[in-house]
Each structure stands twice: as C-alpha cells, then as structure tokens.
Design a protein around this motif. Structure first.
Motif, mmCIF file in Angstrom:
data_model
loop_
_atom_site.group_PDB
_atom_site.id
_atom_site.type_symbol
_atom_site.label_atom_id
_atom_site.label_comp_id
_atom_site.label_asym_id
_atom_site.label_seq_id
_atom_site.Cartn_x
_atom_site.Cartn_y
_atom_site.Cartn_z
ATOM 1 N N GLU A 356 -43.182 35.497 -29.229
ATOM 2 C CA GLU A 356 -44.541 34.962 -29.208
ATOM 3 C C GLU A 356 -44.960 34.560 -27.789
ATOM 4 O O GLU A 356 -44.123 34.278 -26.933
ATOM 5 C CB GLU A 356 -44.637 33.754 -30.151
ATOM 6 C CG GLU A 356 -44.467 34.132 -31.619
ATOM 7 C CD GLU A 356 -44.479 32.921 -32.527
ATOM 8 O OE1 GLU A 356 -44.583 31.781 -31.996
ATOM 9 O OE2 GLU A 356 -44.380 33.102 -33.752
ATOM 10 N N LYS A 357 -46.259 34.520 -27.583
ATOM 11 C CA LYS A 357 -46.772 34.213 -26.242
ATOM 12 C C LYS A 357 -46.222 32.898 -25.713
ATOM 13 O O LYS A 357 -45.982 32.749 -24.510
ATOM 14 C CB LYS A 357 -48.307 34.141 -26.269
ATOM 15 C CG LYS A 357 -48.993 35.506 -26.294
ATOM 16 C CD LYS A 357 -50.502 35.335 -26.193
ATOM 17 C CE LYS A 357 -51.199 36.678 -26.152
ATOM 18 N NZ LYS A 357 -52.681 36.532 -26.039
ATOM 19 N N GLU A 379 -50.234 40.402 -27.415
ATOM 20 C CA GLU A 379 -48.962 40.011 -28.023
ATOM 21 C C GLU A 379 -48.000 41.190 -28.016
ATOM 22 O O GLU A 379 -48.415 42.354 -27.966
ATOM 23 C CB GLU A 379 -49.195 39.540 -29.458
ATOM 24 C CG GLU A 379 -50.110 38.327 -29.557
ATOM 25 C CD GLU A 379 -50.522 38.045 -30.994
ATOM 26 O OE1 GLU A 379 -50.519 39.011 -31.789
ATOM 27 O OE2 GLU A 379 -50.847 36.896 -31.310
#
Length: 517
Positions: A356-357, A379
């Motif tokens: 995830e970011k 993403e």
C-alpha cells in the motif's frame, strides 16, 4: 515400571490371545516370542515339535501376529524362527532381554537353567514373570493344504512402509520356506506415487534398514539380499536361482506376470505362495479392513510426525506456523482452528499491506520494478508485478528480499500484542521466508498434485497448463512435509479434515501441559 524388551516363552500357542493381553501390561517396546516346542530341554515336559518341515508353522505364526494386532498393537512383536529353521537351541536377539515371561509354572531351578543356557542376550537386572493359562490343551496338527516345500532361494517384494505385523507375517512365511537365501525387493519412490498419502512413506533406505534389522533378528542364519527395485518385477524376472515367490493375496497376479516373463526368457517358473491378510481389528473412517501401511499413514494425520525443536522464543503465545502449497486446503484448517477460538495471523494480508502507498515497502518496490507496476490510481498492481516475477527466480528474489524482512518485523509486532495462549501464523512461504523461526511448531496441509490442479482450475478459472505452472512454481508436497511437525490432508469431506484438526489440537494441549506458557 514397564520393561523395554520382553521374551515370551510359549509352551502352547493356542493361548496366545490371553498371553498377549496380559504381557502387554509388562512390556513397552519390543516383545520376542519363542515357541518352546522348537527348543530342547531344560524346562521339564513340553510339546515336541509336531511339524516335520518349517513351513508347517505358517498357520501358527499367522495366528500369533493376528492376535498381536488385536492385543498389543503398541508393541514391536517378533516371533523368533531360528530354532524352527535351523534347530538352534540358543535364543539370540539384537535387543537385550529385560524380562522373561513364561506361560506356565516352572521351578526356580529350571527357569535359571533355561535363562543361563538358552538366552544369550539377557540384561543383568532382568525380571521373571509367569502368566498361567491353565492346562495346556493339545496342539492341533497343521492341515493347511498349501505348499509346505522348502526352497533354496525365495523372493518377495513390496513397499514395506512402517513395518507392521502383516509385513512381519509375509517375511516370516518367506523365511520358513527358505533354506539358504531370501531376496527382498523394496520399491523406490518412483513406484509409490499411486499409493494413498505416498508423500508420508518413509524413504527407501529407512525401510531397508528396518527390514534388515527385523529379518536378521528373527533368523540370522539365512543369507539376505535386500535390494531397491524401480519396477514391479525386480530381480525375480532374471535370477535363475530363484524358485519360489511369496505374495499377498492381492498380488497373486503380479507373481503370475513374473512367471510369464520368466517363461519367455527361458527361465523356470516360480512356485507362488499367497499369504492371507490380517484383519484390521478397529478400522477407523476411510481405513481399509486389513492391516496396511496406508492405514498407518492415515493415522499420522494430525499427529506429531517430527520432533519439536528447542527454539529461543517466548512460550506465550505458543505459535503454530501453518503452511502448505496452493489449493492444499489451508483455509479449511484455519476455519476449524477459528472454531476452536484460535486467532489466525494472515501473512498474505500483511503482504498486501506492505504494497500500500502508506506501507513500509511501497517506495522500495516501485524503485526496484519501476512505475510500470502502478495502476492509474498510483497503487501497485499486484497482477502486473506478479507477471514480472513469475518464473523469474532472480526477479522474484528481488521482491522477496524487500518484502519478507519487512513482513517479519510486522509479524513479530502483531504476535507481541496477543494475550491468548495459542496463535496460528498462516503463510504459504512460511519456511522459505524464514518465519518458521518465530513458530514453536509447524503444521502443513497437502493434497495430491492432481487434486490441487483440479482445485486451481475450478477456483481460479485456470487452464490445465496454467494450473500446472502455478503448482510447479512452488515447493513440492514432500518439501513442505519435510519441514512440518504435524500434517493434514484435506482431500476428503470437511468433517474428516475437522477430525484431523481436533486430533492435532488435543495432542497440542497435552504438549502445552508440558510447557510453561
């Protein structure tokens, strides 16, 4: 306190059922059985050897091993054959005798004289026990119509996994019918893949070692040739010195096929002696009604098949590491564990969080594989990334070198926050990633390769080729099992998997009782 090894001296095998029932209360490991009628004095009156040829003891040996399966299946029972075969008057065993058990009353003087003159490997501090079975009824003579001839060179073959009483019967019958040499063919792994739970079969060298120990213990006077075979026939189709083959009732056709090949090669046909099955006293669900190795392998499911390692990790929470290949049924085992209120850490979910970011590995993964792996929202597209590393070991290693250390830190952080006694850590790559070092024991699931392929095709809508490629990209069942302390096979109905998990859970509770949690 139970004796480790016992010697049961039987004056009348007609009472073997009661004898074994009583004796198993005094012996914990190995029980040798000596038929007194095959020995000379001392011990007062005893039945003379009524059988004029060793094979005529066949039915007696069958009855002993059949009763052993019912009365003392926990013991390694070994009927000694030297005195029957070669008129050897001294009892020589590999294991020292800790207790000598008689089935009728003898004077102290006769007992001491017997042990001194007949038992060569007696423990210094041995015990004596008498189990009286009443009056000795007459021993019936053998009226079995089978071939009672003795041959110079006899052969037999099989897998011989987890040597059990049916194997011992087969081997004993072959020994009784051999005057000089016995050849035993032991199947190599390539011949075992059609057998139920073949992945749990002992390696061929282990099976050979156990065989050699057994036959040389019960009758060391013969010459034994124990060889590996990679086809159904082994040396039986080329060795002209062989004259007889011992088979089980279900493999008579195999013996006939060997004779067909021998006849085509100009060799004499072998006499074929089929040996009856021993009934399984208490077959469980899915087990055969005869004593068999597949039954024993089924009984391994959910039990401790590999000793636990001593690891320098806290005892609480006690961590089960659950692993296994794709489509091997891990989810089913997890559901059963959750029914037992065991919390489960999903490492696959933790891995997704790494991407995830805001995850700890996002920047490094993008920096390594480029922005091509990002979707329009910025993403990481795991499908694109997966295609970049699939079947590319070097690229996959770049990814795992980033993810696995970061995941290990997260796993340890999560574990510390649990207050429960037991936690399950689930990961297909548990051992490859090195996370097994966080676990007190490793559990794994497996199903046959063919079943895993069919599950993948249905579940993931894959072609046969795609499913096989997915399966080939991961460790084999044997690899997973080699790291496992406990194994499950969710091949059958859900209830049968649940029974395996319940068994594992109950045994785990006993282990936890020995651990300071």
């Amino acid at each position: 306190m139970l004796a480790k090894t016992g010697l049961l001296v039987v004056s009348n095998p007609k009472h073997i059922n009661r004898l074994l029932s009583d004796v198993q209360k005094s012996v914990k490991s190995t029980l040798y059985i000596q038929l007194l009628s095959a020995l000379t004095e001392p011990l007062g009156n005893f039945y003379s050897n009524l059988f004029t040829t060793p094979p005529k003891f066949s039915r007696t040996i069958f009855n002993i091993y059949s009763q052993a399966s019912r009365q003392c299946n926990n013991l390694d029972v070994r009927v000694l054959l030297s005195s029957l075969k070669s008129h050897v008057s001294e009892i020589k065993t590999i294991n020292p005798i800790d207790i000598v058990i008689f089935d009728k009353e003898y004077s102290r003087n006769d007992i001491e004289k017997f042990i001194k003159s007949k038992v060569s490997n007696i423990s210094k501090e041995h015990d004596i026990l008498t189990v009286c079975c009443g009056q000795n009824d007459e021993i019936p003579t053998e009226n079995d119509p089978r071939d009672f001839q003795v041959y110079k060179h006899v052969c037999l073959g099989g897998t011989f996994d987890r040597l059990h009483v049916a194997h011992k019967l087969l081997l004993s019958d072959a020994i009784l019918r051999t005057s000089e040499k016995l050849t035993i063919g032991v199947t190599e792994e390539n011949m075992t893949h059609s057998k139920l739970l073949w992945e749990l079969i002992e390696d061929v060298d282990t099976r050979i070692t156990k065989l050699e120990n057994f036959v040389k213990d019960i009758c060391p006077e013969l010459t034994y040739n124990i060889c590996k075979i990679s086809d159904p026939y082994g040396p039986a189709i080329v060795d002209e010195t062989m004259s007889m083959i011992v088979v089980s009732e279900e493999t008579v056709r195999g013996g006939e096929k060997i004779n067909e090949i021998r006849k085509q090669a100009g060799l004499s046909e072998l006499s074929i002696v089929p040996i009856p099955f021993i009934d399984e006293p208490n077959p469980h669900i899915r087990e055969e009604t005869k004593i068999s190795s597949s039954n024993l392998r089924l009984r391994l499911l959910g039990t401790l098949i590999k000793p636990l390692e001593n690891k320098n990790i806290p005892n609480k929470p006690y961590i089960i590491g659950l692993t296994g290949g794709i489509a091997s049924g891990k989810s089913g085992v997890i559901n059963h564990l959750k029914d037992l209120d065991v919390p489960v850490i999903d490492c696959d979910k933790i891995g997704h969080e790494m991407y995830e970011k805001t995850g700890p590995s996002f920047a490094q993964v993008v920096g390594t594989f480029g922005k091509q792996i990002l979707n329009p929202e910025g993403e990481i597209d795991r499908k694109i990334l997966g295609n970049l590393v699939f079947k590319k070991p070097d690229e996959l290693k770049k990814l795992t070198d980033i993810l696995w250390p970061a995941m290990a830190l997260k796993i340890q952080e999560i574990v510390k926050n649990f207050n429960t006694d037991v936690v399950c850590l689930e990961a297909a790559v548990l051992c490859q990633a090195g996370w097994d070092k966080f676990c007190h024991e490793i559990w794994c699931t497996f199903v046959p390769e063919k079943e895993a392929i069919e599950r993948l095709k249905r579940r993931n809508n894959l072609t046969d080729v795609q499913a096989k490629d997915r399966l080939a990209s991961q460790p084999s069942n044997k690899d997973y099992i080699s790291h496992a302390n406990v194994v499950f096979c969710p091949l059958w109905e859900v209830e049968y998997t649940r029974l395996q998990v319940i068994r594992a859970w109950e045994l785990l509770q006993k282990r936890l009782g020995q651990v300071d949690c």
